[in-house]
Design an enzyme around this catalytic site. Structure first.
Site, PDB file in Angstrom:
ATOM      1  N   LYS A   1       0.860  -1.188   0.000  1.00  0.00           N
ATOM      2  CA  LYS A   1       0.000   0.000   0.000  1.00  0.00           C
ATOM      3  C   LYS A   1       0.892   1.232   0.000  1.00  0.00           C
ATOM      4  O   LYS A   1       1.711   1.420   0.901  1.00  0.00           O
ATOM      5  CB  LYS A   1      -0.896  -0.013   1.238  1.00  0.00           C
ATOM      6  CG  LYS A   1      -1.773   1.234   1.346  1.00  0.00           C
ATOM      7  CD  LYS A   1      -2.764   1.125   2.484  1.00  0.00           C
ATOM      8  CE  LYS A   1      -3.522   2.425   2.675  1.00  0.00           C
ATOM      9  NZ  LYS A   1      -4.500   2.359   3.751  1.00  0.00           N
TER      10      LYS A   1
ATOM     11  N   LYS B   1      -2.092  -1.470  -3.935  1.00  0.00           N
ATOM     12  CA  LYS B   1      -2.978  -0.311  -3.827  1.00  0.00           C
ATOM     13  C   LYS B   1      -2.161   0.979  -3.867  1.00  0.00           C
ATOM     14  O   LYS B   1      -1.175   1.060  -3.161  1.00  0.00           O
ATOM     15  CB  LYS B   1      -3.722  -0.403  -2.491  1.00  0.00           C
ATOM     16  CG  LYS B   1      -4.620   0.765  -2.203  1.00  0.00           C
ATOM     17  CD  LYS B   1      -5.179   0.652  -0.819  1.00  0.00           C
ATOM     18  CE  LYS B   1      -5.951   1.922  -0.535  1.00  0.00           C
ATOM     19  NZ  LYS B   1      -6.391   2.029   0.805  1.00  0.00           N
TER      20      LYS B   1
HETATM   21  C1  PBG Z   1      -7.358   3.448   5.589  1.00  0.00           C
HETATM   22  C2  PBG Z   1      -7.613   3.317   4.150  1.00  0.00           C
HETATM   23  C3  PBG Z   1      -7.442   4.286   3.143  1.00  0.00           C
HETATM   24  C4  PBG Z   1      -7.977   3.738   1.975  1.00  0.00           C
HETATM   25  C5  PBG Z   1      -8.388   2.451   2.287  1.00  0.00           C
HETATM   26  N1  PBG Z   1      -8.145   2.198   3.632  1.00  0.00           N
HETATM   27  C6  PBG Z   1      -6.959   5.684   3.214  1.00  0.00           C
HETATM   28  C7  PBG Z   1      -5.599   5.968   3.642  1.00  0.00           C
HETATM   29  O1  PBG Z   1      -4.747   5.102   3.818  1.00  0.00           O
HETATM   30  O2  PBG Z   1      -5.364   7.158   3.841  1.00  0.00           O
HETATM   31  C8  PBG Z   1      -8.069   4.430   0.656  1.00  0.00           C
HETATM   32  C9  PBG Z   1      -9.118   3.917  -0.264  1.00  0.00           C
HETATM   33  C10 PBG Z   1      -9.463   4.807  -1.398  1.00  0.00           C
HETATM   34  O3  PBG Z   1      -8.862   5.868  -1.628  1.00  0.00           O
HETATM   35  O4  PBG Z   1     -10.406   4.454  -2.114  1.00  0.00           O
HETATM   36  N2  PBG Z   1      -6.169   3.028   6.057  1.00  0.00           N
END
Ligand code: PBG
Length: 330
Positions: free
Chosen positions: A198, A251
């Site tokens: 991520k 992601k």
């Molecule tokens: C939380 C999380 C996030 C997303 C999914 N889980 C945001 C972040 O890490 O700031 C983003 C999902 C999206 O943008 O559609 N940890």
């Protein structure tokens, strides 16, 4: 005039729509899609999310309605994010059995037993500072102190009937901690989907409005990966697999298609999900509402590209719409 250069005739392969379909190397299917939803306690609540046209914060009863019509179109997997009643420094409400994710999970599983319910496990929606873990007095995110809280949240989701828990906090050891917690609680059948690779991404912007989870100070770059990294993504994925993840994830998706491709080649036996994040959705929505892009064809092209890169599953806010566009399967 004859040319001295030989050439292949490839155009006949794509001469008609029928041929194009017959020769398709990549076929996007409704069963590849996972639909993310934002749930809050209450009833009859359906609050539009400005930065994500077409998406809403919904109470569990409305989630049942929305998911019901998505199920009609063939969608069979959802991912739940929660907006809690209250927030504190340690995200206490994350593991509250009466909170939105747990209540919505119970409702959805009782209405649609065949539906796969995946729950996001993170603290950022539940902490008053908006970070994904506990913060020390000097403002650092404390990795190891966060692990038991993530495990407790995951167990409460499994207690509510979640089929898969998906830790997105990017704490080292989070999959192992959750696995151990689930096992101690007798939830050996609950699967874990690691948000393995991520990245710290600007494309999460609209989500932070949707989930009310923007960090109140600093950013997430000390725990989410830098976009410069590719080898490191492989190490993150390897670590999740070693810790017992059942699914791995890359992601965001669109700006990281090379990472999806590498992961699918390097870990061919692991089911791989890719998260087509909020900014990727909203960009197409905004451009198409201005008449600059055709929504249907650009969204389907994007989703097909994510699958072609090597992902088995695509998490996307377009899921219900794409299901209709693709036509019901199964
Ligand atoms: C939380 C999380 C996030 C997303 C999914 N889980 C945001 C972040 O890490 O700031 C983003 C999902 C999206 O943008 O559609 N940890």
């Amino acid at each position: 005039m004859s040319s001295e250069y030989r050439f292949e005739r490839l155009r006949p392969l794509r001469a008609t729509e029928e041929l194009r379909q017959q020769n398709a190397e990549t076929v996007l299917e409704v069963s590849d899609l996972i639909y993310p939803l934002f749930v809050t306690l209450g009833s009859g609540i359906k609050r539009p999310i400005d930065a994500m046209p077409g998406q809403h914060q919904v109470s569990p009863d409305i989630a049942v309605e929305i998911v019901g019509s998505a199920v009609e179109s063939g969608v069979d997997k959802v991912l739940l994010f929660g907006l809690p009643q209250s927030k504190d420094a340690v995200g206490s409400t994350a593991s509250d059995p009466g909170e939105a994710v747990q209540v919505a999970t119970r409702e959805l599983k009782s209405q649609f037993p065949e539906l796969t319910v995946i729950t996001d496990v993170c603290l950022c929606e539940y902490t008053d500072h908006g970070h994904c873990g506990i913060v020390t007095p000097d403002g650092e995110v404390d990795n190891d102190a966060t692990l038991p809280l993530l495990a407790a949240a995951a167990v409460s989701h499994a207690d509510a009937g979640a089929d898969i828990v998906a830790p997105s906090a990017m704490m080292d050891g989070q999959v192992a901690a959750i696995r151990a917690g689930l096992s101690d609680a007798g939830h050996d059948k609950t699967k874990v989907m690691g948000y393995s690779a991520k990245y710290a991404s600007s494309f999460y912007g609209p989500f932070r409005e949707a989930a009310d989870s923007a960090p109140q100070f600093g950013d997430r770059r000390s725990y989410q990966m830098a976009s410069t990294q590719s080898d490191e993504a492989m190490l993150e994925i390897e670590a999740d697999i070693a810790e017992g993840a059942d699914f791995i994830m890359v992601k965001p998706a669109l700006a990281y298609l090379d990472i999806i491709r590498r992961a699918s080649e390097r870990f061919p036996d692991m089911p791989l999900a890719a998260y087509n994040v909020s900014g990727e959705y909203s960009a197409i929505k905004a451009a198409s509402s201005n008449g600059w892009l055709d929504e249907r064809t650009s969204a389907l092209e994007m989703l097909t590209a994510i699958k072609r890169a090597g992902s088995d599953l695509v998490i996307t806010y377009f899921a219900p719409q794409a299901a209709v566009w693709l036509g019901k399967t199964g």
